[in-house]
Enzyme design. Structure first.
Site, PDB file in Angstrom:
ATOM      1  N   LYS A  52       0.838  -1.199   0.000  1.00 46.55           N
ATOM      2  CA  LYS A  52       0.000   0.000   0.000  1.00 46.55           C
ATOM      3  C   LYS A  52       0.877   1.255   0.000  1.00 46.55           C
ATOM      4  CE  LYS A  52      -3.706  -2.579   2.199  1.00 46.55           C
ATOM      5  NZ  LYS A  52      -4.367  -3.010   3.463  1.00 46.55           N
ATOM      6  N   GLN A  96      -4.777  -1.784  10.030  1.00 49.63           N
ATOM      7  CA  GLN A  96      -4.728  -3.103   9.395  1.00 49.63           C
ATOM      8  C   GLN A  96      -5.342  -4.163  10.313  1.00 49.63           C
ATOM      9  OE1 GLN A  96      -3.642  -3.655   6.302  1.00 49.63           O
ATOM     10  NE2 GLN A  96      -3.354  -5.861   6.224  1.00 49.63           N
ATOM     11  N   ASP A 119     -11.347   2.828   4.612  1.00 44.91           N
ATOM     12  CA  ASP A 119     -11.804   1.447   4.460  1.00 44.91           C
ATOM     13  C   ASP A 119     -13.330   1.391   4.288  1.00 44.91           C
ATOM     14  OD1 ASP A 119      -9.703  -0.508   4.605  1.00 44.91           O
ATOM     15  OD2 ASP A 119      -9.480  -0.160   6.764  1.00 44.91           O
TER      16      ASP A 119
HETATM   17  N1  GUE Z   1      -8.155  -2.358   7.569  1.00 47.20           N
HETATM   18  C1  GUE Z   1      -7.881  -3.266   6.613  1.00 47.20           C
HETATM   19  N2  GUE Z   1      -8.161  -2.988   5.326  1.00 47.20           N
HETATM   20  C2  GUE Z   1      -7.883  -3.896   4.340  1.00 47.20           C
HETATM   21  O1  GUE Z   1      -8.168  -3.642   3.155  1.00 47.20           O
HETATM   22  C3  GUE Z   1      -7.266  -5.126   4.699  1.00 47.20           C
HETATM   23  C4  GUE Z   1      -6.988  -5.358   6.054  1.00 47.20           C
HETATM   24  N3  GUE Z   1      -7.315  -4.419   6.987  1.00 47.20           N
HETATM   25  N4  GUE Z   1      -6.415  -6.522   6.455  1.00 47.20           N
HETATM   26  C5  GUE Z   1      -6.006  -7.527   5.503  1.00 47.20           C
HETATM   27  C6  GUE Z   1      -6.824  -7.495   4.248  1.00 47.20           C
HETATM   28  C7  GUE Z   1      -6.180  -8.171   3.077  1.00 47.20           C
HETATM   29  N5  GUE Z   1      -5.997  -7.151   2.074  1.00 47.20           N
HETATM   30  C8  GUE Z   1      -5.357  -7.340   0.855  1.00 47.20           C
HETATM   31  C9  GUE Z   1      -5.188  -6.333  -0.048  1.00 47.20           C
HETATM   32  C10 GUE Z   1      -4.491  -6.526  -1.227  1.00 47.20           C
HETATM   33  C11 GUE Z   1      -3.967  -7.757  -1.527  1.00 47.20           C
HETATM   34  C12 GUE Z   1      -3.181  -7.926  -2.766  1.00 47.20           C
HETATM   35  O2  GUE Z   1      -2.785  -6.964  -3.362  1.00 47.20           O
HETATM   36  N6  GUE Z   1      -2.935  -9.144  -3.239  1.00 47.20           N
HETATM   37  C13 GUE Z   1      -2.125  -9.358  -4.428  1.00 47.20           C
HETATM   38  C14 GUE Z   1      -0.782  -9.951  -4.071  1.00 47.20           C
HETATM   39  C15 GUE Z   1      -0.896 -11.181  -3.221  1.00 47.20           C
HETATM   40  C16 GUE Z   1       0.442 -11.720  -2.720  1.00 47.20           C
HETATM   41  O3  GUE Z   1       1.351 -11.860  -3.544  1.00 47.20           O
HETATM   42  O4  GUE Z   1       0.520 -11.985  -1.519  1.00 47.20           O
HETATM   43  C17 GUE Z   1      -2.878 -10.218  -5.427  1.00 47.20           C
HETATM   44  O5  GUE Z   1      -3.903 -10.801  -5.043  1.00 47.20           O
HETATM   45  O6  GUE Z   1      -2.455 -10.286  -6.567  1.00 47.20           O
HETATM   46  C18 GUE Z   1      -4.147  -8.791  -0.646  1.00 47.20           C
HETATM   47  C19 GUE Z   1      -4.855  -8.581   0.526  1.00 47.20           C
HETATM   48  C20 GUE Z   1      -6.443  -5.958   2.553  1.00 47.20           C
HETATM   49  N7  GUE Z   1      -6.937  -6.095   3.790  1.00 47.20           N
END
Ligand code: GUE
Length: 295
Positions: A52, A96, A119
């Protein structure tokens, strides 16, 4: 031919589409700024938070990076949030998830200034979304709407099935899909672990959005020919070759039936991050009282 919807590409388009707005705001003295608070030492969480920050840097959004030891007393987290709430230079606050057991997640969400709740999890913002007056659309469902639009999938009049009822994905996704709005007007069914005959529901769907957190649970056999399949799942599973990332969709069998499908990784995940930037720019634009075009 099945269209593979490339989330990295669409996310890049969103980030490019934000550049002009960020420049306008910065020139006017309001550089959009996102603050993240990380209070767990899960390596995946650390990776997501650092992604991020990298995204923000790429487009010229300023950041604050706060890390608290998981043992930190809850009061210290609340003091940190209060400081960020009061800081006029901060436009978005992301705490997070997950948080340690001694911290009440609901209380944390309530303590964030709703105007900085990028969020979209604060009860006031949840209420506004449900009432059709959203301030911030939650990032993952908003990202799914953008993916559907990018693939020219019409939601109006479509049969949409959301599998999963979480507060962060399933419920807001269903709410966006039923809104009298672009990316909405879908006839929407929400399925979950107590749904009697899931395959019966998914087979009747034009659009399936899998967000149950169960690895590879949606198989091709559960889909009709031509279904659009959006996979929100991000599950780390252990295989013989080590750890692997899989979605809630059994990609290989679903791809045989789908007219369009998102991969994991490279599907919804990057969109979640892109829409976080989107909400941060919107917040800064609201504060500066300068309208900017959002992608
Ligand atoms: N307050 C809060 N807000 C959130 O938005 C939040 C959170 N807590 N806690 C955890 C989860 C999880 N999350 C992700 C966001 C992007 C990918 C992401 O970019 N994934 C990539 C890369 C995955 C990798 O290589 O590990 C993909 O799917 O291609 C994953 C997971 C946001 N979260």
């Amino acid at each position: 031919m099945t269209e593979i919807i490339d989330g990295n590409d669409v996310a890049q388009d969103i980030r490019n589409g934000l550049l002009d707005g960020i420049e306008t705001l910065t020139d006017a003295g309001t550089t959009p700024c996102l603050a993240t608070v990380l209070m767990n030492d899960d390596p995946a969480s650390e990776t997501y938070v650092s992604m991020k920050h990298k995204d923000c840097e790429e487009v010229g959004i300023a950041t604050r990076d706060i890390e608290l030891d998981p043992e930190t007393p809850a009061e210290e987290l609340f003091d940190t949030i209060d400081e960020l709430n009061a800081d006029p230079e901060v436009h978005g606050i992301l705490v997070q998830m997950p948080l340690p057991d001694h911290v009440d997640e609901r209380e944390v969400l309530r303590s964030i200034d709703p105007a900085k709740d990028v969020d979209g999890f604060h009860p006031e913002n949840v209420g506004r979304l449900v009432a059709g007056n959203a301030r911030y659309k939650p990032c993952t469902p908003h990202g799914v709407q953008k993916l559907l639009a990018a693939a020219d999938v019409e939601t109006e009049g479509a049969e949409a099935v959301v599998v999963g009822r979480s507060n962060i994905v399933g419920k807001p996704m269903a709410n966006l899909l039923i809104q009298k709005d672009e990316g909405g007007n879908a006839t929407t069914t929400v399925c979950h672990s107590r749904t009697e005959d899931l395959a019966e529901k998914t087979r009747a769907a034009d659009i399936v959005i899998a967000a149950a957190g169960v690895p590879e649970m949606i198989t091709g056999e559960m889909l009709s020919e031509g279904t659009v399949v959006i996979d929100v799942g991000i599950n780390r599973v252990e295989t013989d070759e080590g750890s692997e990332l899989v979605g809630d969709v059994d990609y290989d069998s679903a791809k045989e039936k789908a007219s369009a499908i998102t991969p994991v990784p490279g599907g919804v995940g990057p969109m979640t991050r892109a829409m976080l930037l989107w909400n941060t720019v919107k917040s800064a634009s609201d504060v500066a009282e300068i309208d900017v075009d959002l992608p």
